[in-house]
Write a protein that holds these residues in place. Structure first.
Motif, PDB file in Angstrom:
ATOM      1  N   GLU A 116      24.916  -2.868 -21.563  1.00 26.28           N
ATOM      2  CA  GLU A 116      26.591  -3.805 -21.216  1.00 26.28           C
ATOM      3  C   GLU A 116      26.499  -4.462 -20.499  1.00 26.28           C
ATOM      4  O   GLU A 116      26.759  -3.183 -19.085  1.00 26.28           O
ATOM      5  N   MET A 117      27.020  -5.931 -20.617  1.00 28.64           N
ATOM      6  CA  MET A 117      27.129  -6.483 -19.792  1.00 28.64           C
ATOM      7  C   MET A 117      28.608  -7.187 -19.486  1.00 28.64           C
ATOM      8  O   MET A 117      28.576  -7.209 -20.219  1.00 28.64           O
ATOM      9  N   GLY A 118      28.400  -6.664 -17.974  1.00 29.89           N
ATOM     10  CA  GLY A 118      30.127  -6.978 -18.101  1.00 29.89           C
ATOM     11  C   GLY A 118      30.954  -5.904 -18.286  1.00 29.89           C
ATOM     12  O   GLY A 118      31.862  -6.386 -18.996  1.00 29.89           O
ATOM     13  N   CYS A 119      30.573  -4.273 -18.255  1.00 32.44           N
ATOM     14  CA  CYS A 119      31.257  -3.429 -18.277  1.00 32.44           C
ATOM     15  C   CYS A 119      32.986  -3.697 -18.088  1.00 32.44           C
ATOM     16  O   CYS A 119      33.479  -2.774 -19.385  1.00 32.44           O
ATOM     17  N   GLY A 120      33.840  -3.678 -17.355  1.00 34.80           N
ATOM     18  CA  GLY A 120      34.888  -4.154 -17.259  1.00 34.80           C
ATOM     19  C   GLY A 120      35.753  -2.477 -17.371  1.00 34.80           C
ATOM     20  O   GLY A 120      35.527  -1.893 -16.934  1.00 34.80           O
ATOM     21  N   ASP A 121      36.830  -2.267 -18.300  1.00 36.25           N
ATOM     22  CA  ASP A 121      37.267  -1.738 -18.472  1.00 36.25           C
ATOM     23  C   ASP A 121      36.923   0.022 -18.963  1.00 36.25           C
ATOM     24  O   ASP A 121      37.382   0.986 -19.453  1.00 36.25           O
ATOM     25  N   CYS A 122      35.820  -0.356 -19.213  1.00 30.17           N
ATOM     26  CA  CYS A 122      35.053   0.550 -19.894  1.00 30.17           C
ATOM     27  C   CYS A 122      34.677   1.157 -21.199  1.00 30.17           C
ATOM     28  O   CYS A 122      34.216   2.483 -21.471  1.00 30.17           O
ATOM     29  N   VAL A 123      35.609   0.526 -21.985  1.00 29.55           N
ATOM     30  CA  VAL A 123      36.593   0.864 -23.416  1.00 29.55           C
ATOM     31  C   VAL A 123      35.460   1.394 -24.359  1.00 29.55           C
ATOM     32  O   VAL A 123      34.904   1.902 -25.015  1.00 29.55           O
ATOM     33  N   ILE A 169      38.123   7.650 -27.738  1.00 24.10           N
ATOM     34  CA  ILE A 169      37.133   8.319 -28.363  1.00 24.10           C
ATOM     35  C   ILE A 169      36.989  10.055 -28.654  1.00 24.10           C
ATOM     36  O   ILE A 169      36.139  10.431 -28.959  1.00 24.10           O
ATOM     37  N   ASN A 170      38.275  10.044 -28.526  1.00 24.48           N
ATOM     38  CA  ASN A 170      38.932  11.892 -28.827  1.00 24.48           C
ATOM     39  C   ASN A 170      39.495  11.698 -30.222  1.00 24.48           C
ATOM     40  O   ASN A 170      39.208  12.963 -31.096  1.00 24.48           O
ATOM     41  N   ASN A 171      39.749  10.353 -30.546  1.00 28.05           N
ATOM     42  CA  ASN A 171      39.712  10.084 -32.037  1.00 28.05           C
ATOM     43  C   ASN A 171      39.165   9.024 -32.214  1.00 28.05           C
ATOM     44  O   ASN A 171      39.447   8.921 -33.454  1.00 28.05           O
ATOM     45  N   LEU A 172      37.963   9.480 -32.740  1.00 28.53           N
ATOM     46  CA  LEU A 172      37.352   7.793 -32.732  1.00 28.53           C
ATOM     47  C   LEU A 172      37.244   7.501 -34.033  1.00 28.53           C
ATOM     48  O   LEU A 172      37.240   5.825 -34.329  1.00 28.53           O
ATOM     49  N   ASP A 173      37.159   8.361 -34.935  1.00 27.48           N
ATOM     50  CA  ASP A 173      37.256   7.752 -36.309  1.00 27.48           C
ATOM     51  C   ASP A 173      38.898   6.715 -36.545  1.00 27.48           C
ATOM     52  O   ASP A 173      38.596   6.200 -37.383  1.00 27.48           O
ATOM     53  N   ALA A 174      39.792   7.265 -36.096  1.00 30.87           N
ATOM     54  CA  ALA A 174      40.753   6.809 -36.362  1.00 30.87           C
ATOM     55  C   ALA A 174      41.309   5.648 -35.411  1.00 30.87           C
ATOM     56  O   ALA A 174      41.457   4.144 -36.016  1.00 30.87           O
ATOM     57  N   PHE A 175      40.619   5.261 -34.510  1.00 30.98           N
ATOM     58  CA  PHE A 175      40.061   4.133 -33.284  1.00 30.98           C
ATOM     59  C   PHE A 175      39.839   3.396 -33.866  1.00 30.98           C
ATOM     60  O   PHE A 175      40.028   1.939 -33.617  1.00 30.98           O
ATOM     61  N   LEU A 176      38.976   3.427 -34.451  1.00 31.77           N
ATOM     62  CA  LEU A 176      37.409   2.165 -35.015  1.00 31.77           C
ATOM     63  C   LEU A 176      38.080   1.321 -36.458  1.00 31.77           C
ATOM     64  O   LEU A 176      38.391   0.724 -36.823  1.00 31.77           O
ATOM     65  N   ALA A 177      38.496   2.589 -36.533  1.00 32.22           N
ATOM     66  CA  ALA A 177      39.043   1.879 -37.968  1.00 32.22           C
ATOM     67  C   ALA A 177      40.609   1.377 -37.832  1.00 32.22           C
ATOM     68  O   ALA A 177      40.605   0.575 -39.020  1.00 32.22           O
ATOM     69  N   SER A 178      40.914   1.654 -36.785  1.00 34.14           N
ATOM     70  CA  SER A 178      41.920   0.212 -36.409  1.00 34.14           C
ATOM     71  C   SER A 178      41.187  -1.239 -36.048  1.00 34.14           C
ATOM     72  O   SER A 178      42.022  -2.085 -36.141  1.00 34.14           O
ATOM     73  N   ALA A 179      40.707  -0.898 -34.795  1.00 36.16           N
ATOM     74  CA  ALA A 179      40.224  -1.925 -33.586  1.00 36.16           C
ATOM     75  C   ALA A 179      39.357  -2.559 -34.368  1.00 36.16           C
ATOM     76  O   ALA A 179      39.392  -4.046 -34.626  1.00 36.16           O
TER      77      ALA A 179
END
Length: 281
Positions: free
Chosen positions: A67-74, A31-41
């Motif tokens: 969010e239902m079932g947030c789990g690891d919260c990513v 989340i500190n590198n959100l643009d790069a993370f979402l561009a890949s994911a």
């Protein structure tokens, strides 16, 4: 103990153990590198590709999202970092501990609110959310409980709200029979009967249908607009490739190209789906 209570108990125990003492270091990095993370994911992973289709990233800014079932919260953390007011629900108290760590470590515009326990018993205010989302959540529920969840989802959404769920899709009996014989991480092949049966005993998922027709029919009871979007028809073959750049390159191509396939091919052969429910009744 009823079948539903037994299933919920198995799920709770499984995820309490899975998320106990969870290290949030990777989440903070993403989340500190959100643009790069979402561009890949959102170009190489089926769940992120599906969930963030149709401008979801921009549409949730400033909106209330459950969010239902947030789990690891990513995903909860990513949505909060994008400016959404996120309420994260899970039956595992361990997920709440992750939320506490995230709120203490990152300056979200709206701190994530953890809603612990059985979603059906929390009785949140009606028409209080713009979005209700679930990433691989509904398939953990027995069909009677799923119906109650969808009814509650419709109650919680605003009149213009939207529910979106990423779920497995099983629209072909032949492919369904074959998939159990192909080993994947954490699940042995059905050819190895003893190991497979042991895995099945501990599997927290109930035996139920994952077909697109089922999710469409289930949604129409509570929503006026229902759509299922196939994801992973071609991407499924990436599991036979070695990891790294070649695999991700293939995934990017596959996820984009498969959208051009005729529905008569795409839907029966897909391995997952984005389910959209709008306009609650």
């Amino acid at each position: 103990m009823s079948k539903e209570d037994e299933n919920q108990k198995k799920n709770r125990e499984h995820y309490e153990k899975l998320y106990a003492n969870y290290n949030i270091r990777n989440i903070l990095s993403w989340i500190n590198n959100l643009d790069a993370f979402l561009a890949s994911a959102t170009t190489t992973d089926t769940s992120w590709f599906a969930m963030y289709q149709r401008n979801f990233r921009k549409r949730i800014k400033g909106k209330r999202v459950l969010e239902m079932g947030c789990g690891d919260c990513v995903n909860a953390a990513v949505m909060a970092a994008l400016g959404a007011e996120v309420f994260a629900n899970d039956i595992a108290a361990a997920s709440g501990e992750i939320v506490k760590k995230l709120n203490a470590s990152y300056d979200f515009k709206y701190p994530i609110v953890f809603v612990e326990g059985d979603f059906l018993k929390n009785k949140l205010p009606s028409a209080s959310f713009d979005f209700v989302v679930g990433k691989a959540f509904l398939h953990h529920l027995t069909l009677p409980v799923e119906k109650l969840f969808l009814k509650e989802t419709a109650r919680l959404l605003t009149s213009e709200g939207e529910a979106r769920f990423f779920e497995p899709a099983v629209n072909s009996q032949i492919l369904d029979a074959l998939r159990w014989h192909i080993p994947v991480k954490g699940r042995p092949s059905k050819f190895h009967r003893t190991a497979f049966n042991k895995w099945k005993e501990n599997d927290p998922h109930p035996d139920r249908t994952f077909s697109s027709k089922h999710f469409e029919k289930a949604g129409r009871e509570f929503f006026k607009e229902v759509e299922t979007i196939p994801v992973g028809t071609l991407e499924r073959f990436s599991r036979f490739m070695q990891g790294g750049k070649t695999r991700n390159k293939y995934r990017r191509w596959a996820l984009n190209f498969e959208k051009q396939l005729p529905s008569s091919w795409n839907k029966p052969l897909t391995r997952s789906q984005l389910i959209l429910y709008k306009n609650p009744k």
